[in-house]
Design a protein around this motif. Structure first.
Motif, mmCIF file in Angstrom:
data_model
loop_
_atom_site.group_PDB
_atom_site.id
_atom_site.type_symbol
_atom_site.label_atom_id
_atom_site.label_comp_id
_atom_site.label_asym_id
_atom_site.label_seq_id
_atom_site.Cartn_x
_atom_site.Cartn_y
_atom_site.Cartn_z
ATOM 1 N N UNK A 24 37.973 12.359 2.425
ATOM 2 C CA UNK A 24 36.686 11.892 2.946
ATOM 3 C C UNK A 24 36.258 12.711 4.156
ATOM 4 N N UNK A 25 37.200 12.977 5.058
ATOM 5 C CA UNK A 25 36.891 13.731 6.267
ATOM 6 C C UNK A 25 36.445 15.161 5.921
ATOM 7 N N UNK A 26 37.072 15.747 4.905
ATOM 8 C CA UNK A 26 36.745 17.124 4.529
ATOM 9 C C UNK A 26 35.639 17.196 3.483
ATOM 10 N N UNK A 27 35.105 16.040 3.138
ATOM 11 C CA UNK A 27 34.046 15.946 2.130
ATOM 12 C C UNK A 27 34.459 16.574 0.796
ATOM 13 N N UNK A 28 35.685 16.257 0.411
ATOM 14 C CA UNK A 28 36.218 16.684 -0.888
ATOM 15 C C UNK A 28 36.167 15.459 -1.798
ATOM 16 N N UNK A 29 35.684 15.599 -3.021
ATOM 17 C CA UNK A 29 35.627 14.437 -3.913
ATOM 18 C C UNK A 29 37.017 13.817 -4.126
ATOM 19 N N UNK A 30 37.066 12.506 -4.101
ATOM 20 C CA UNK A 30 38.352 11.817 -4.310
ATOM 21 C C UNK A 30 38.936 12.098 -5.690
ATOM 22 N N UNK A 31 38.094 12.482 -6.622
ATOM 23 C CA UNK A 31 38.597 12.809 -7.959
ATOM 24 C C UNK A 31 39.495 14.047 -7.939
ATOM 25 N N UNK A 32 39.438 14.819 -6.872
ATOM 26 C CA UNK A 32 40.292 16.008 -6.757
ATOM 27 C C UNK A 32 41.695 15.665 -6.291
ATOM 28 N N UNK A 33 41.883 14.493 -5.710
ATOM 29 C CA UNK A 33 43.173 14.148 -5.111
ATOM 30 C C UNK A 33 44.329 14.265 -6.110
ATOM 31 N N UNK A 34 44.245 13.706 -7.309
ATOM 32 C CA UNK A 34 45.371 13.869 -8.247
ATOM 33 C C UNK A 34 45.624 15.336 -8.624
#
Length: 116
Positions: A35-45
């Motif tokens: 969230x802080x880096x404005x990266x989509x959460x879908x990228x986490x896995x």
């Protein structure tokens, strides 16, 4: 040199493996970072899988040296991307990043020095 190679590689593998687990178990820290880096959460896995593959690749390098070198190089690129993500949003919280980056650069360095 062998002792340094084994020690640094195992430490880098442990660091990145722990990070991979936090990404893959849906821990709050990677979500907050995304969230802080404005990266989509879908990228986490996917990011977690990249870390896990790198961590396992470092260990596999004990049996197949080229695989360990490629895994270490991939992790260096991964953490360069993480630095870019930090800087893109103006984050100066780079201590954690630096620990990971230094460990994988050290793993790449000892791997290359030992095998090549």
């Amino acid at each position: 040199m062998f002792a340094a190679y084994v020690t640094v590689t195992i430490l880098a593998s442990i660091f990145t493996g722990i990070a991979a687990v936090t990404y893959l178990i849906d821990h709050d820290y990677p979500k907050a970072q995304a969230d802080m880096k404005r990266v989509p959460r879908s990228w986490i896995p996917r990011l977690g899988m990249a870390l896990a593959a790198g961590s396992l690749g470092l260990l596999a390098g004990f049996a197949v040296p080229l695989l360990g070198t490629l895994a270490a190089a991939g992790l260096v690129l991964y953490f360069i991307g993480a630095l870019i993500a930090h800087l893109r949003v103006g984050s100066r919280q780079l201590v954690g990043w630096a620990v990971f980056f230094v460990s994988v650069v050290a793993a790449l360095t000892v791997n290359v020095l030992y095998h090549w």
